[in-house]
Write an enzyme that holds these catalytic residues in place. Structure first.
Site, mmCIF file in Angstrom:
data_model
loop_
_atom_site.group_PDB
_atom_site.id
_atom_site.type_symbol
_atom_site.label_atom_id
_atom_site.label_comp_id
_atom_site.label_asym_id
_atom_site.label_seq_id
_atom_site.Cartn_x
_atom_site.Cartn_y
_atom_site.Cartn_z
ATOM 1 N N GLY A 55 -6.309 -21.666 58.277
ATOM 2 C CA GLY A 55 -5.246 -22.058 57.358
ATOM 3 C C GLY A 55 -4.941 -21.014 56.313
ATOM 4 O O GLY A 55 -3.773 -20.723 56.019
ATOM 5 N N ARG A 56 -5.980 -20.401 55.753
ATOM 6 C CA ARG A 56 -5.759 -19.426 54.675
ATOM 7 C C ARG A 56 -5.271 -18.079 55.193
ATOM 8 O O ARG A 56 -4.964 -17.185 54.401
ATOM 9 C CB ARG A 56 -7.047 -19.255 53.871
ATOM 10 C CG ARG A 56 -8.261 -18.821 54.682
ATOM 11 C CD ARG A 56 -9.533 -18.945 53.850
ATOM 12 N NE ARG A 56 -10.753 -18.654 54.583
ATOM 13 C CZ ARG A 56 -11.398 -19.529 55.352
ATOM 14 N NH1 ARG A 56 -10.905 -20.750 55.518
ATOM 15 N NH2 ARG A 56 -12.534 -19.205 55.961
ATOM 16 N N LYS B 289 -13.637 -34.636 51.722
ATOM 17 C CA LYS B 289 -12.620 -35.374 52.462
ATOM 18 C C LYS B 289 -13.185 -36.681 53.013
ATOM 19 O O LYS B 289 -12.573 -37.743 52.916
ATOM 20 C CB LYS B 289 -12.084 -34.530 53.628
ATOM 21 C CG LYS B 289 -11.204 -33.368 53.243
ATOM 22 C CD LYS B 289 -10.720 -32.680 54.512
ATOM 23 C CE LYS B 289 -9.836 -31.490 54.223
ATOM 24 N NZ LYS B 289 -9.380 -30.825 55.471
ATOM 25 N N GLU C 291 -12.698 -19.410 49.808
ATOM 26 C CA GLU C 291 -12.954 -20.269 50.962
ATOM 27 C C GLU C 291 -13.581 -19.449 52.091
ATOM 28 O O GLU C 291 -14.351 -19.970 52.895
ATOM 29 C CB GLU C 291 -11.653 -20.926 51.433
ATOM 30 C CG GLU C 291 -11.871 -22.114 52.368
ATOM 31 C CD GLU C 291 -10.617 -22.917 52.590
ATOM 32 O OE1 GLU C 291 -10.418 -23.914 51.864
ATOM 33 O OE2 GLU C 291 -9.821 -22.561 53.476
ATOM 34 N N LYS D 24 -1.693 -28.991 60.762
ATOM 35 C CA LYS D 24 -2.087 -28.681 62.133
ATOM 36 C C LYS D 24 -2.338 -29.961 62.926
ATOM 37 O O LYS D 24 -1.841 -30.144 64.035
ATOM 38 C CB LYS D 24 -3.330 -27.796 62.139
ATOM 39 C CG LYS D 24 -3.765 -27.367 63.541
ATOM 40 C CD LYS D 24 -5.034 -26.518 63.507
ATOM 41 C CE LYS D 24 -4.788 -25.146 62.940
ATOM 42 N NZ LYS D 24 -5.970 -24.263 63.083
ATOM 43 N N HIS E 124 -2.500 -10.790 26.499
ATOM 44 C CA HIS E 124 -2.475 -11.618 25.290
ATOM 45 C C HIS E 124 -3.214 -12.930 25.516
ATOM 46 O O HIS E 124 -3.005 -13.906 24.799
ATOM 47 C CB HIS E 124 -1.031 -11.872 24.872
ATOM 48 C CG HIS E 124 -0.319 -10.626 24.468
ATOM 49 N ND1 HIS E 124 -0.253 -10.195 23.153
ATOM 50 C CD2 HIS E 124 0.311 -9.680 25.207
ATOM 51 C CE1 HIS E 124 0.417 -9.051 23.107
ATOM 52 N NE2 HIS E 124 0.769 -8.721 24.338
ATOM 53 N N GLU F 92 -3.740 -35.728 52.264
ATOM 54 C CA GLU F 92 -2.780 -35.419 51.210
ATOM 55 C C GLU F 92 -1.391 -35.169 51.789
ATOM 56 O O GLU F 92 -0.385 -35.690 51.293
ATOM 57 C CB GLU F 92 -3.229 -34.188 50.412
ATOM 58 C CG GLU F 92 -4.530 -34.364 49.662
ATOM 59 C CD GLU F 92 -5.755 -33.942 50.482
ATOM 60 O OE1 GLU F 92 -6.808 -33.713 49.877
ATOM 61 O OE2 GLU F 92 -5.638 -33.846 51.725
#
Length: 547
Positions: free
Chosen positions: A271-272, A508, A357, A210, A388, A216
């Protein structure tokens, strides 16, 4: 003026639920089903193509009545209406919460700060469709005139998890001569492995950020540019091999991307909650504009169901109040999401960000410390793999782990007996979780007395079974929106802000400061705690010795 909502522990329905829980907590699902032979048919809801069976929940009709009464007392109806009106219900960031506008049909109106945002959404969708069609058809050429065959989405968090999940979920519908990959981790291995066998002349990078400043993402973006120019040489190549999903035109242009190839989204999209915005450009390239719009239609169907259906028949509300019930009263710390569909292998990972979040909060909307648990941990793996692996703990461990079991009637890849066996496991696992196996039943099988305790299953493990006809783009949209609105329902009951994420910020800030200390040519003056100082010094010493 909005009526004040009393604190959770003071709401009448919560107090009634506390008393009710004391009577119900030891009641077994075996008893509930024995006392009500029609329970498995009665405690179900079918809507928008989803069959939701919550009969294996540890509740009675009274429980559900009280939970829905609590939802009313918590102002859920007014909060839903406020969200769909575009009010700024993200109070700490003073923003509207309008992921529902991303899938609103043309002609619908949703106003934010006096402006109808739906036409803006469709302008971006049309631009995405034109670009996607160009890439898919080979009309969009790279710098050397070659068609694009490889697309790499570079993002992190919501700019990565949604596109990754959607691509894997809808791979059946994807254009198979295109290679889709995703880079998110700042660990250089992620980029190295994603590009190792690719030709830069045939590779397009989608940089999703954005602000176009995310550490990152921009570190990986600059590495991608260097990788591209090492082969293609000329800086003008960037404009043919990079596009941006961003709102920062200045930084996009500075990077070398033509701003006509910048796809916009808005600060009223978290964002999510953004996989169906321009963040989904890689998804649209993979599956095509028509399938992408079908996914949006699925989202919208669930949105309208959530907005209009009475709470007792409302899928996200029912799922949300049940999750609240187990977390608040039974102390359940996690929820297992178990999709019996290999294409949904990344769905639990996607839900981790969406749910944790959103509701990993320790204060109310008023900034007051909560006195109850919020935000259970969501996790899971596709069946039958999980059977399993971790199902042992769910069946016979000491922790209560409510489960969402997701299944589809029609397989996308019908092969022999596979799908019948898969669905047999769906139904068997839900049954085993609920009813278990008594010591008397184990003894009747001739089991030696010393082995009986080990082979006894307590049961009484609650689960929801969610069944759809087929995993289509529309079905995926419905599933994601189901969980989005369930999260909102839970947050409303807890009176927390499900739409901010201040907890992400501190790490951050500290990482930027620490990076400067690690990269400094001079010995830095460290003012961290003794552990952090020692770790930094050790890393610098060993790195420098080996370099």
């Amino acid at each position: 003026m909005t009526a004040r909502i009393p604190p959770l522990m003071e709401r009448p329905a919560l107090k009634a639920l506390e008393a009710h829980y004391q009577k119900l907590r030891e009641l077994h699902l075996r008893t509930l089903f024995a006392d009500d032979p029609k329970r498995g048919e009665r405690m179900t809801v079918e809507a928008v193509g989803i069959y939701f069976d919550y009969s294996k929940s540890r509740i009675t009709a009274e429980t559900l009545t009280l939970l829905l009464q609590l939802a009313q007392e918590s102002g859920l109806r007014s909060r839903i209406d406020a969200m769909f009106r575009g009010e700024k219900i993200n109070v700490t960031e003073k923003r509207a919460v309008l992921h529902v506008a991303l899938r609103a049909p043309r002609g619908q109106s949703i106003v934010v700060d006096g402006e109808d945002v739906v036409p803006q959404v469709h302008t971006v969708l049309d631009k995405m469709a034109d670009f996607s069609t160009g890439v898919r058809s080979g009309k969009w050429k790279g710098h050397t005139g070659k068609a694009i065959r490889n697309i790499i989405n570079v993002g992190i968090g919501g700019s990565d998890l949604g596109p990754v999940m959607a691509y894997e979920a809808l791979r059946h519908y994807s254009q198979r001569d295109l290679t889709l990959r995703f880079v998110s981790n700042i660990d250089g291995t992620d980029f190295a492995e994603a590009t190792r066998d690719l030709d830069p002349a045939e590779t397009l990078f989608i940089i999703s950020s954005k602000t176009f400043t995310t550490l990152e993402t921009m570190t990986n973006a600059h590495t991608a540019r260097d990788w591209t120019l090492k082969t293609l040489k000329h800086p003008a190549a960037v404009a043919r091999h990079f596009v941006a999903v961003s709102t920062n035109a200045e930084e996009v242009a500075k990077f070398g991307i033509d701003t006509t190839n910048m796809f916009e989204f808005w600060d009223w999209v978290g964002g999510r909650y953004s996989m169906d915005s321009a963040i989904g450009l890689s998804t649209m390239i993979a599956i095509g504009p028509e399938h992408f719009r079908a996914m949006l239609d699925g989202f919208h169907e669930m949105d309208e169901h959530f907005r209009t259906a009475p709470f007792e028949r409302n899928l996200p509300v029912l799922m949300g109040v049940l999750a609240f019930w187990y977390s608040t009263f039974f102390g359940a710390q996690t929820v297992a999401v178990l999709p019996y569909e290999q294409y949904l292998k990344r769905f639990p990972a996607y839900l981790q960000q969406l749910t944790m979040e959103s509701n990993g909060k320790h204060v109310t909307l008023d900034g007051i410390e909560v006195t109850y648990q919020t935000g259970p941990i969501y996790w899971g793996e596709p069946g039958t793999n999980g059977q399993h692996s971790f199902y042992q703990l769910i069946h016979q461990g000491t922790r209560l782990i409510p489960c969402d079991i997701i299944a589809f009637i029609q397989p996308l890849n019908p092969i022999g007996r596979h799908h019948d066996l898969l669905l047999a496991n769906v139904f068997a696992q839900a049954e085993a979780l609920a009813f278990g196996k008594t010591s008397q039943e184990v003894e009747a099988e001739g089991t030696p007395p010393w082995l009986v305790p080990h082979r006894t299953f307590e049961g009484n493990r609650p689960s929801n079974t969610i069944v759809l006809d087929r995993l289509t783009p529309a079905a995926l949209g419905k599933l994601v929106a189901l969980y989005e609105h369930s999260v909102f329902t839970q947050g409303t009951l807890w009176n927390i802000d499900s739409f901010d994420q201040w907890g992400v910020e501190l790490g951050k800030v500290l990482a930027k400061r620490t990076a400067q200390e690690l990269e400094s040519t001079d010995e830095p003056h460290l003012t961290h705690d003794s552990s952090t100082n020692a770790l930094i010094r050790r890393y610098r010493r060993l790195r420098n010795a080996r370099s």
